[in-house]
Scaffold this active site. Structure first.
Site, mmCIF file in Angstrom:
data_model
loop_
_atom_site.group_PDB
_atom_site.id
_atom_site.type_symbol
_atom_site.label_atom_id
_atom_site.label_comp_id
_atom_site.label_asym_id
_atom_site.label_seq_id
_atom_site.Cartn_x
_atom_site.Cartn_y
_atom_site.Cartn_z
ATOM 1 N N SER A 272 0.836 -1.199 0.000
ATOM 2 C CA SER A 272 0.000 0.000 0.000
ATOM 3 C C SER A 272 0.876 1.257 0.000
ATOM 4 C CB SER A 272 -0.959 -0.033 1.190
ATOM 5 O OG SER A 272 -1.892 1.012 1.128
ATOM 6 N N HIS B 275 -8.356 1.528 -0.565
ATOM 7 C CA HIS B 275 -8.330 0.528 -1.637
ATOM 8 C C HIS B 275 -9.730 0.003 -1.974
ATOM 9 C CE1 HIS B 275 -4.038 0.809 -1.407
ATOM 10 N NE2 HIS B 275 -4.089 0.528 -0.126
#
Length: 308
Positions: free
Chosen positions: A92, A195
């Site tokens: 991430s 996300h």
């Protein structure tokens, strides 16, 4: 073949920078990024409490700044390409750290990029009450079906039987109260449904911002959270990284790709621990060092120098 891995949001803990700031190389690197960013990384990493550093706009630059400064201390200012490191990947927001490690960004560009990303994601998260939780165990198809039933999305596929769910806070609570049989649901210390579709406004912001920055092609192997693919173009990596803000992180496929590439050892930069923990279950037989404190630097250097 030694690879660096860079942790994502939720890895930060109060005061984790305290021992690091005693190292001149680490401190000088962090202060340079602090000046470039305008964010008091030292304060946030030493005296701020857990709630303060959970704020997305704080957590993201703090994690990236710490990771880049750790690399600087580990390699004594040399580049990863010149130090025997064969590749890098990040989870991430850790992809921004990875971009600096690989030479796609310099550290100033990296910290400014993550500032924009953190602010954009915090703004998107403020639009609705959302959160995330790790689902441990169970059949992936059963977990995915349950998430769909609740209007949640799989945000991270972390391997080792872990899928991170994200979405409306009430639905996350319902998942905790009525989990899939054979699973545990653990709330995460993050401030939004990253996300997922809730991050679309942040993607739009970062698509515009990314057009104004300087980037280079990676100098070492660089794997993307998008399918665990190795990317040789800096521009492509940045584009994937921006789009990943609203798409699932496939850390499971990054680990598979590293195994297939013949990786023999991994070094996790500070704030370390999470990714090494996942690797111990999903990448058996591969040596690992979590650089949590300066005391771990010697073991990481030994791993690099011996090439395992």
């Amino acid at each position: 073949m030694i690879v660096v891995v860079c942790p994502g949001q939720g890895s930060q803990t109060p005061g984790f920078l305290n021992p690091w700031l005693e190292l001149p190389a680490f401190k000088s690197s962090l202060l340079a990024m602090q000046e470039a960013s305008g964010i008091d990384l030292v304060k946030y990493g030493t005296v701020s409490d857990a709630d303060t550093i959970r704020d997305t706009a704080v957590a993201q630059p703090l994690i990236v700044g710490a990771g880049v400064a750790t690399l600087h201390a580990l390699l004594d200012g040399k580049s990863a390409a010149d130090s025997g490191i064969a590749g890098v990947t990040g989870h991430s927001v850790g992809e921004i750290t990875a971009a600096v490690v690989a030479g796609v960004f310099d550290s100033e560009t990296g910290i400014k990029f993550v500032n924009e990303r953190g602010r954009a994601m915090a703004n998107a998260a403020a639009l609705e009450q959302t959160s995330m939780a790790a689902v441990i165990g169970g059949e992936p198809s059963d977990v995915e079906a349950k998430l769909a039933q609740l209007g949640l999305e799989p945000a991270n596929y972390n391997g080792s039987g872990q899928i991170v769910a994200a979405g409306i806070t009430g639905a996350i609570s319902e998942l905790q109260e009525n989990p899939v049989a054979g699973t545990r649901v653990i709330p995460l210390q993050v401030a939004g449904a990253f996300h997922t579709r809730f991050m679309k406004p942040a993607v739009e912001t970062m698509q515009v911002y990314s057009q104004s920055i300087q980037m280079s092609d990676p100098q070492i192997a660089l794997w993307s959270n998008n399918g665990g693919r190795k990317i040789s173009s800096g521009a492509e990596f940045v584009s994937l990284m921006v789009n990943q803000i609203s798409s699932p992180v496939r850390w499971d496929l990054c680990m598979e790709a590293m195994v297939k590439a013949g990786v023999t050892g991994i070094i996790e930069l500070a704030p370390a621990g999470t990714l090494v923990g996942l690797a111990k279950r999903a990448m058996p037989g591969i040596e690992s060092v979590a650089v949590k404190t300066p005391e771990n630097l010697e073991a990481a250097l030994s791993l690099i120098n011996n090439g395992v």
